[in-house]
Structures are given as C-alpha cells and as structure tokens.
Design a protein around this motif. Structure first.
Motif, PDB file in Angstrom:
ATOM      1  N   ALA A 162       6.572   7.328  10.185  1.00  0.00           N
ATOM      2  CA  ALA A 162       6.861   5.895  10.327  1.00  0.00           C
ATOM      3  C   ALA A 162       8.181   5.632  11.045  1.00  0.00           C
ATOM      4  O   ALA A 162       8.339   4.606  11.702  1.00  0.00           O
ATOM      5  CB  ALA A 162       6.875   5.226   8.949  1.00  0.00           C
ATOM      6  N   GLY A 214       3.028  -6.747  12.785  1.00  0.00           N
ATOM      7  CA  GLY A 214       3.631  -5.689  13.603  1.00  0.00           C
ATOM      8  C   GLY A 214       2.600  -5.075  14.531  1.00  0.00           C
ATOM      9  O   GLY A 214       1.401  -5.331  14.387  1.00  0.00           O
ATOM     10  N   PHE A 215       3.025  -4.305  15.498  1.00  0.00           N
ATOM     11  CA  PHE A 215       2.125  -3.529  16.354  1.00  0.00           C
ATOM     12  C   PHE A 215       2.927  -2.681  17.333  1.00  0.00           C
ATOM     13  O   PHE A 215       2.401  -1.836  18.027  1.00  0.00           O
ATOM     14  CB  PHE A 215       1.160  -4.436  17.141  1.00  0.00           C
ATOM     15  CG  PHE A 215       1.849  -5.471  18.002  1.00  0.00           C
ATOM     16  CD1 PHE A 215       2.243  -5.150  19.300  1.00  0.00           C
ATOM     17  CD2 PHE A 215       2.119  -6.738  17.521  1.00  0.00           C
ATOM     18  CE1 PHE A 215       2.880  -6.090  20.092  1.00  0.00           C
ATOM     19  CE2 PHE A 215       2.765  -7.685  18.306  1.00  0.00           C
ATOM     20  CZ  PHE A 215       3.143  -7.359  19.596  1.00  0.00           C
ATOM     21  N   LYS A 269      -1.060   0.132  13.068  1.00  0.00           N
ATOM     22  CA  LYS A 269      -1.665  -1.192  13.218  1.00  0.00           C
ATOM     23  C   LYS A 269      -2.475  -1.409  14.487  1.00  0.00           C
ATOM     24  O   LYS A 269      -2.976  -2.501  14.722  1.00  0.00           O
ATOM     25  CB  LYS A 269      -0.561  -2.249  13.107  1.00  0.00           C
ATOM     26  CG  LYS A 269       0.145  -2.122  11.755  1.00  0.00           C
ATOM     27  CD  LYS A 269       1.366  -2.955  11.589  1.00  0.00           C
ATOM     28  CE  LYS A 269       2.109  -2.511  10.335  1.00  0.00           C
ATOM     29  NZ  LYS A 269       3.391  -3.192  10.189  1.00  0.00           N
ATOM     30  N   ALA A 312      10.303  -1.036  14.901  1.00  0.00           N
ATOM     31  CA  ALA A 312      11.310  -1.583  14.000  1.00  0.00           C
ATOM     32  C   ALA A 312      12.051  -0.488  13.230  1.00  0.00           C
ATOM     33  O   ALA A 312      13.291  -0.432  13.258  1.00  0.00           O
ATOM     34  CB  ALA A 312      10.669  -2.585  13.041  1.00  0.00           C
ATOM     35  N   ALA A 330       5.437   4.830  16.487  1.00  0.00           N
ATOM     36  CA  ALA A 330       4.437   5.202  15.481  1.00  0.00           C
ATOM     37  C   ALA A 330       4.021   3.937  14.750  1.00  0.00           C
ATOM     38  O   ALA A 330       4.859   3.225  14.209  1.00  0.00           O
ATOM     39  CB  ALA A 330       5.023   6.206  14.501  1.00  0.00           C
ATOM     40  N   THR A 357       6.809  -0.004  -1.767  1.00  0.00           N
ATOM     41  CA  THR A 357       7.838   0.538  -0.886  1.00  0.00           C
ATOM     42  C   THR A 357       9.159  -0.173  -1.124  1.00  0.00           C
ATOM     43  O   THR A 357       9.184  -1.378  -1.361  1.00  0.00           O
ATOM     44  CB  THR A 357       7.409   0.349   0.596  1.00  0.00           C
ATOM     45  OG1 THR A 357       6.150   1.000   0.789  1.00  0.00           O
ATOM     46  CG2 THR A 357       8.427   0.924   1.565  1.00  0.00           C
ATOM     47  N   SER A 371       0.785  -1.239   0.000  1.00  0.00           N
ATOM     48  CA  SER A 371       0.000   0.000   0.000  1.00  0.00           C
ATOM     49  C   SER A 371       0.817   1.290   0.000  1.00  0.00           C
ATOM     50  O   SER A 371       0.294   2.361  -0.280  1.00  0.00           O
ATOM     51  CB  SER A 371      -0.915   0.010   1.226  1.00  0.00           C
ATOM     52  OG  SER A 371      -0.101  -0.040   2.389  1.00  0.00           O
ATOM     53  N   GLY A 372       2.110   1.206   0.333  1.00  0.00           N
ATOM     54  CA  GLY A 372       2.948   2.402   0.312  1.00  0.00           C
ATOM     55  C   GLY A 372       2.584   3.411   1.398  1.00  0.00           C
ATOM     56  O   GLY A 372       1.681   3.175   2.210  1.00  0.00           O
TER      57      GLY A 372
HETATM   58  N1  LIG Z   1       6.603  -1.666   3.590  1.00  0.00           N
HETATM   59  C1  LIG Z   1       5.723  -0.820   4.113  1.00  0.00           C
HETATM   60  N2  LIG Z   1       4.630  -0.432   3.410  1.00  0.00           N
HETATM   61  C2  LIG Z   1       3.723   0.415   3.937  1.00  0.00           C
HETATM   62  N3  LIG Z   1       3.830   0.935   5.177  1.00  0.00           N
HETATM   63  C3  LIG Z   1       4.888   0.599   5.930  1.00  0.00           C
HETATM   64  C4  LIG Z   1       5.883  -0.290   5.443  1.00  0.00           C
HETATM   65  N4  LIG Z   1       6.823  -0.449   6.418  1.00  0.00           N
HETATM   66  C5  LIG Z   1       6.413   0.312   7.461  1.00  0.00           C
HETATM   67  N5  LIG Z   1       5.263   0.943   7.188  1.00  0.00           N
HETATM   68  C6  LIG Z   1       4.523   1.838   8.083  1.00  0.00           C
HETATM   69  O1  LIG Z   1       5.417   2.235   9.100  1.00  0.00           O
HETATM   70  C7  LIG Z   1       4.874   1.952  10.373  1.00  0.00           C
HETATM   71  C8  LIG Z   1       5.981   1.632  11.366  1.00  0.00           C
HETATM   72  O2  LIG Z   1       6.622   0.389  11.062  1.00  0.00           O
HETATM   73  P1  LIG Z   1       7.361  -0.414  12.210  1.00  0.00           P
HETATM   74  O3  LIG Z   1       8.373   0.462  12.814  1.00  0.00           O
HETATM   75  O4  LIG Z   1       7.816  -1.702  11.654  1.00  0.00           O
HETATM   76  O5  LIG Z   1       6.214  -0.659  13.271  1.00  0.00           O
HETATM   77  P2  LIG Z   1       4.966  -1.661  13.230  1.00  0.00           P
HETATM   78  O6  LIG Z   1       5.158  -2.591  12.093  1.00  0.00           O
HETATM   79  O7  LIG Z   1       5.002  -2.334  14.544  1.00  0.00           O
HETATM   80  O8  LIG Z   1       3.765  -0.782  13.057  1.00  0.00           O
HETATM   81  C9  LIG Z   1       3.909   0.825  10.130  1.00  0.00           C
HETATM   82  O9  LIG Z   1       2.893   0.769  11.115  1.00  0.00           O
HETATM   83  C10 LIG Z   1       3.366   1.167   8.750  1.00  0.00           C
HETATM   84  O10 LIG Z   1       2.304   2.091   8.855  1.00  0.00           O
END
Ligand SMILES: Nc1ncnc2c1ncn2[C@@H]1O[C@H](COP(=O)(O)OP(=O)(O)O)[C@@H](O)[C@H]1O
Ligand SMILES: [Mg+2]
Length: 610
Positions: A71, A92-93, A79, A97, A76, A141, A61-62
């Motif tokens: 992000a 994730g939640f 989810k 990361a 932040a 992404t 979804s980007g």
């Molecule tokens: N590949 C991706 N495509 C779309 N959104 C992403 C992607 N990677 C990360 N994000 C966005 O970045 C946020 C933060 O990512 P992350 O730090 O891994 O935390 P989490 O996965 O626990 O939410 C995600 O909740 C998501 O909204």
C-alpha cells in the motif's frame, strides 16, 4: 548535466507537493481511504492542528501484511481492478497518497482484516520504509501521521495559524460527511471534540437531510426545498435554500458528483443563474446538490487532489442544475424562510412599561401622505375572487387606514385558511400592509411585494411572447456617457423583446419611444440609466435569457408601487391574493423578504402570555 531517473523518494516528494499541501489534505486522503474501505465509523484526532500528529482510525476492511507492504508503494491501488480510468466508483484511484505522505512525514499504519488472527503495522519515515511487524489492533485501520513536512521543512513555512489549518480540516471532513450520511465521523484535538456526526439509518433522503442539518445548520434544513430532477440519464437531488435564507458569501454551496465532493465553478455559475432574479448580486443562497452521472460522462482524473472534475457536456449539467433549482424555487410560491420571523421577533424589545404617551409626548397620528393614485391598473382584477376582507371599509381621515374589525367571524376564519397571507387590516406608514391570518399576523412590504409581482408578470408575458408595450406621447431623450449608450444600443433587440423601444440619438444619448405597458407611468430616464449600469455589471457571465430576466428585475423595480403610496383595503387584499398565486413572491428581486409572518404563539410569548 546528466540525464537520469529520479530516486523514488524524490519522485514521491514531488507528488506530495501536489497532493499534500497542509494537514487538511492528509486528513482528506486518509478519510477517503477509510471510506473506500467500507468504514461505518471514522475517528480523527489532531495535535497542534495536525502539524504534530494526525490519527485516523476506521472500522473498515483492513489490510493483510502483504497488502500493507504494498500500500505504501507508489502507484499501488486496489481500486482499479480492470485499469479502466473511465469507470471509477471509489474516491481514490491514483495510488499516490500513502507513499506521498510517507515521504514527507512519519507514517505509521496498523491494520487488521476481519477474522484475521493478528494485526500488522508498518512505519515509513521520510520515505524510508521499515519492516511489517505484528501489532495490536482489534479491527480496521489506524493511521498515524507525525511531524508533517519534517522531511521538507520549506512546506512548513506555508502553513497558516491553528485556526485556519483546523478550519480547513473541518471543512474537508464536513464535505465528505455530507456525501456519506451513513458514516459516523468524529474529530477531536487538544480542545476536545470538535465535530461529532452520528450515523443514521433509514431512507437515504431523510438521513441526508439530517446530516445536512448537522453540518449546514437547522435553518438550512428547515428552509430548504427538495431538488429532484432527471434528464438524459443524469440525476440531480439535494436541497436548495429559500432565497430569503441568503448569505454574504458563496461558501455554503456544495456539489457532489457521484458521491465525491467537488469544487466546480460550474456550480457557482449555475446557482447564480437560477437565483439571479431572486437575490442581490452580493448575496448567495445555500445549496447542497448531488449529481449522479454515468461515470463515462465525467472525468475525475483532472486534478491531483481530485477536487475538480470535467464534464463531457458541461452545458447539459449546467442546464439541469439551473432548471431543477428554478423549478423548485417557482414551486415555493410565496414561502419565505422562517428565519425571517425569528430575526424579527429577536428584534422586538419588550416595552419599558412606561405609558407610551409620556414617552413620545403625543399620541399616534397617521402622517399625511401623497395622493391616492388609483392602482386598479396595476392589480388586474382577479376573476371570481371575493377577498375575505372585501367588507372592510376604509376608515380614518386619510381613508387609507382599514380599521380593525373586531373579532373574526366564523366565515372570515374559513376564508382565512385558504388565504395564507390573510385579510388586510391596515396600512402603516404608507409602506407596510398588516394582515390578519388564522393564527397570526403578516406584515407585507408593499414595494418589495409589488416589484416581485410585476417581475413575474413580465417574465410570464415574455415567455408567452406577448409583451404589451405602451407608446410615449413625447419620446424621452436619455443622455448618458457614450460607452453606456453603446452598451444599451448593443442590446436594443433584447430590450424591444421586453417592450422597451429605443433608438440611438447622437453619440451621447438614446431616445425612448415605447415602454413595457406593465410598468405604468415610470421614470424612463432613471430606468434606462439603471439598465446601462446593469449591462456594465453583468458582462457575459449570464446566458441571454438570464440577462433578460435581470433586466426585467430592474424594470420591475421601476414599475412598482413605491413605498409611500396609500392603498385602500381592496388594493391591499388584491396584492395579498396575487402574492399567494405568484411564484417566488416570498422575496423581492434582491432576496429581501416581501413579508414577515408572526405566529400568534410567538406574539403571545413576546408578551409573556406563554
Ligand atoms: N484505511 C484503509 N483501509 C483499508 N485499506 C486501505 C486503507 N488506506 C489505504 N488502503 C489501501 O492502500 C491502497 C493505497 O492507498 P492510497 O495511496 O491512498 O491510494 P488509492 O486510495 O488511490 O488507492 C488503497 O488502494 C487500499 O488498498
Ligand atoms: Mg487514497
């Protein structure tokens, strides 16, 4: 010392210490994010096994420019829409990361939402966040992580060699891929494509089996039993390998909880319990199990890397797994894995073409053997069943070699189809029964097969609560170490339930008064000593019932027709017919096959007829 709040970069590095252990953990977080973003295709490329760079590209979804900026901030996440930690349906939640990775490496994220006019990118280097800038990317992404741990070099020292690190990464991807057969994955590095898994459409179970074949191997897919069980709103599906498809390690046991790959000691224990009388203790089956459980029954927030979960009622989950596996295994009847035949055929070598007589110096002569004890006691007559080769007369001096009977009559062939293990034709070396089936031959290891039959009967009579015992004319005194005696005496009630009546006999001995009738005449001293060893090995890891069955296994081994016992044609056929009707009879208590089946087609191939 001054009490103060730590700066953000330090906080992120502390979090990174838990979450980002090695290149594989970066890959795991990025691939999980791509999965959560609804990607159908995820590509991973590694340089220097991920130390130098990791690039993960997805078609999900980007993110918009604002989302991108947010992000990489700590905590932040998109989810947890209503902050409910008990209702998690994404991988994730934690929202940790990206900021963690950005604090220990150079993180470049480019992203574009479907339908957006532009793509955006953002660089975070060792915790320093740059500006969101326009970028070029068609969709989805792309995340690039360079110079992992450049900001925390101490971590670099803990990394292992290339092979190990790449191995960890491939393992992570395989696990995620097994959970999501609807997503295509590819991994490449300097050496080229390392893994390529195509996505597939169709029925989930079919698609899943195809993915499992790609990841765990064709042998697993060909020799796995379908698992499908439900209890109290918890559902277990997946595949479990036949016991004869066993391995020296338990690595190939996978558990997925609500689509999340987890490592849970509960699985290892449950699998061990379910296969426990089908495999030797140092052999392990292959399984891939998928548990669907109401989110409120499981806590996924117990481990920073989210690889462990905690069940509200672990006993219930364990019970479901053990029950479902056992049910499937019992239903497998006498089926043994096809790999056994393949291995056997592989072991055959074509002859040298020299006349056999000149090789051995003499013709084949059946070896003389032990007495021909009547086995009718062991093989209870099967009601109303005429075995297909009842007409086969025993021949040869020893009376133990059922002579080949010439071409099959039509009647025999019919009978054969309903008797998958065929008609006994001969006993070789007083150990192996050779039988002819409608389309091949079967070689049975009589000791292994009989051991299984005795065990299944013991289990059945135990379940019915009617174990027959047989008094010994002369009670047998067994001398053992004091500790061994104590172990045995501590279980005296369980043994009694199985038909083995024991009493203490001074500090270093026990006296045996009755043995299970099924065992026939048996080496009582050897049996009790083996049981004492069993108890020492088993410890408290198994439930009472499993322990009883383990003990049954040892007893069955003692009560079985040893190799080296002559059988007549009726006895051999009776054994085959019983195998066909007995659960788990494809393998002995140690997971070795009880028989090998060679198809005529394969035999013809051996001789170059095909
Ligand atoms: N590949 C991706 N495509 C779309 N959104 C992403 C992607 N990677 C990360 N994000 C966005 O970045 C946020 C933060 O990512 P992350 O730090 O891994 O935390 P989490 O996965 O626990 O939410 C995600 O909740 C998501 O909204
Ligand atoms: Mg994440």
């Amino acid at each position: 010392m001054t009490l103060r709040l730590l700066p953000e970069t330090t906080v992120n590095r502390i979090a990174a210490g838990e979450v980002v252990e090695r290149p594989a953990s970066v890959v795991k977080e990025l691939v999980e994010n791509a999965t959560d973003a609804g990607a159908r295709r995820i590509e991973i490329s590694l340089a220097d096994s991920g130390r130098n760079s990791i690039v993960v590209t997805d078609d999900g979804s980007g993110m918009s420019a604002d989302e991108l900026s947010l992000a990489v901030e700590r905590h932040a996440t998109s989810k947890l829409p209503d902050d409910d930690l008990l209702q998690i349906d994404s991988l994730g939640f934690r929202g940790e990361a990206l900021p963690s990775i950005g604090s220990v490496a150079r993180l470049l994220i480019a992203s574009r939402q479907p339908g957006a006019d532009a793509a955006w990118e953002l660089l975070v280097e060792g915790g320093r966040k740059g500006q969101v800038k326009p970028s070029s990317l068609a969709r989805g992404t792309r995340i690039e992580v360079r110079d992992l741990f450049f900001a925390t070099p101490a971590r670099l020292k803990f990394l292992k060699g290339d092979r190990t690190e790449t191995g960890h990464t491939l393992d992570v991807i395989r696990r995620l891929a097994m959970a999501r057969p609807d997503i295509a994955f590819s991994v490449s590095d300097e050496r080229g494509k390392r893994l390529r898994l195509e996505e597939a459409d169709g029925d989930l179970l079919d698609v899943r089996l195809r993915r499992l074949a790609d990841v765990m191997g064709r042998d697993f897919a060909d020799n796995a039993l379908v698992i499908d069980a439900e209890r109290d709103g918890i559902r277990l599906t997946g595949y479990a390998g036949l016991p004869t498809l066993n391995q020296a390690y338990s690595r190939s046991q996978y558990l997925f909880v609500n689509g999340r790959p987890v490592r849970d000691p509960l699985l290892t224990g449950a699998v061990r319990g379910a296969y426990q009388d089908l495999l030797a203790r140092n052999r392990h089956p292959m399984v891939a199990l998928y548990l669907e459980i109401p989110p409120r029954e499981v806590d996924v927030n117990v481990h920073p890397m989210k690889t462990e979960v905690r069940f509200r009622d672990a006993g219930q989950v364990r019970g479901l797994i053990v029950g479902a596996l056992r049910h499937a295994l019992a239903g497998a009847g006498h089926r043994a894995s096809t790999t056994v035949a393949a291995q056997t055929l592989g072991a055959f070598r074509p002859g040298t073409g020299m006349p056999l007589l000149s090789q051995t110096g003499r013709g084949y002569r059946p070896s003389g053997g032990s007495g021909n004890a009547a086995l009718s006691d062991y093989y209870a007559p099967l009601s109303g069943m005429e075995t297909p080769s009842a007409r086969v007369e025993t021949g040869g001096e020893g009376g133990h070699l059922a002579e080949a009977q010439g071409p099959y009559s039509a009647a025999e062939q019919d009978a054969d189809e309903s008797y998958p293990l065929g008609a006994a034709r001969a006993q070789l070396h007083e150990t192996y029964i050779v039988a002819q089936t409608s389309n091949g031959i079967v070689i049975v290891d009589q000791h292994a097969a009989h051991e299984r039959l005795v065990l299944e009967r013991m289990k059945a009579s135990m379940a019915r609560g009617e174990v027959k015992r047989q008094g010994l004319l002369l009670p047998e005194v067994v001398e053992m170490e004091e500790a061994a005696c104590e172990r045995v005496m501590a279980r005296v009630d369980e043994f009694a339930e199985l038909g083995l009546t024991l009493e203490a006999f001074g500090p270093g001995a026990v006296v045996v008064r009755e043995v299970p009738a099924l065992l026939g005449t048996t080496d009582v001293v050897g049996l009790v000593r083996d049981l004492a060893d069993d108890l020492a090995d088993l410890g408290e890891g198994l439930t009472l019932k499993e322990r009883l069955e383990e003990v049954c296994g040892t007893m069955a081994c003692h009560g079985s027709v040893r190799a080296g016992r002559r059988l007549n044609a009726q006895e051999m056929d009776a054994l085959l017919r019983q195998m066909e009707q007995t659960p788990n009879s494809g393998q002995c208590n140690h997971g070795r096959p009880t028989y090998v089946e060679l198809r005529l087609e394969d035999i013809e191939r051996l001789f170059g007829r095909r």
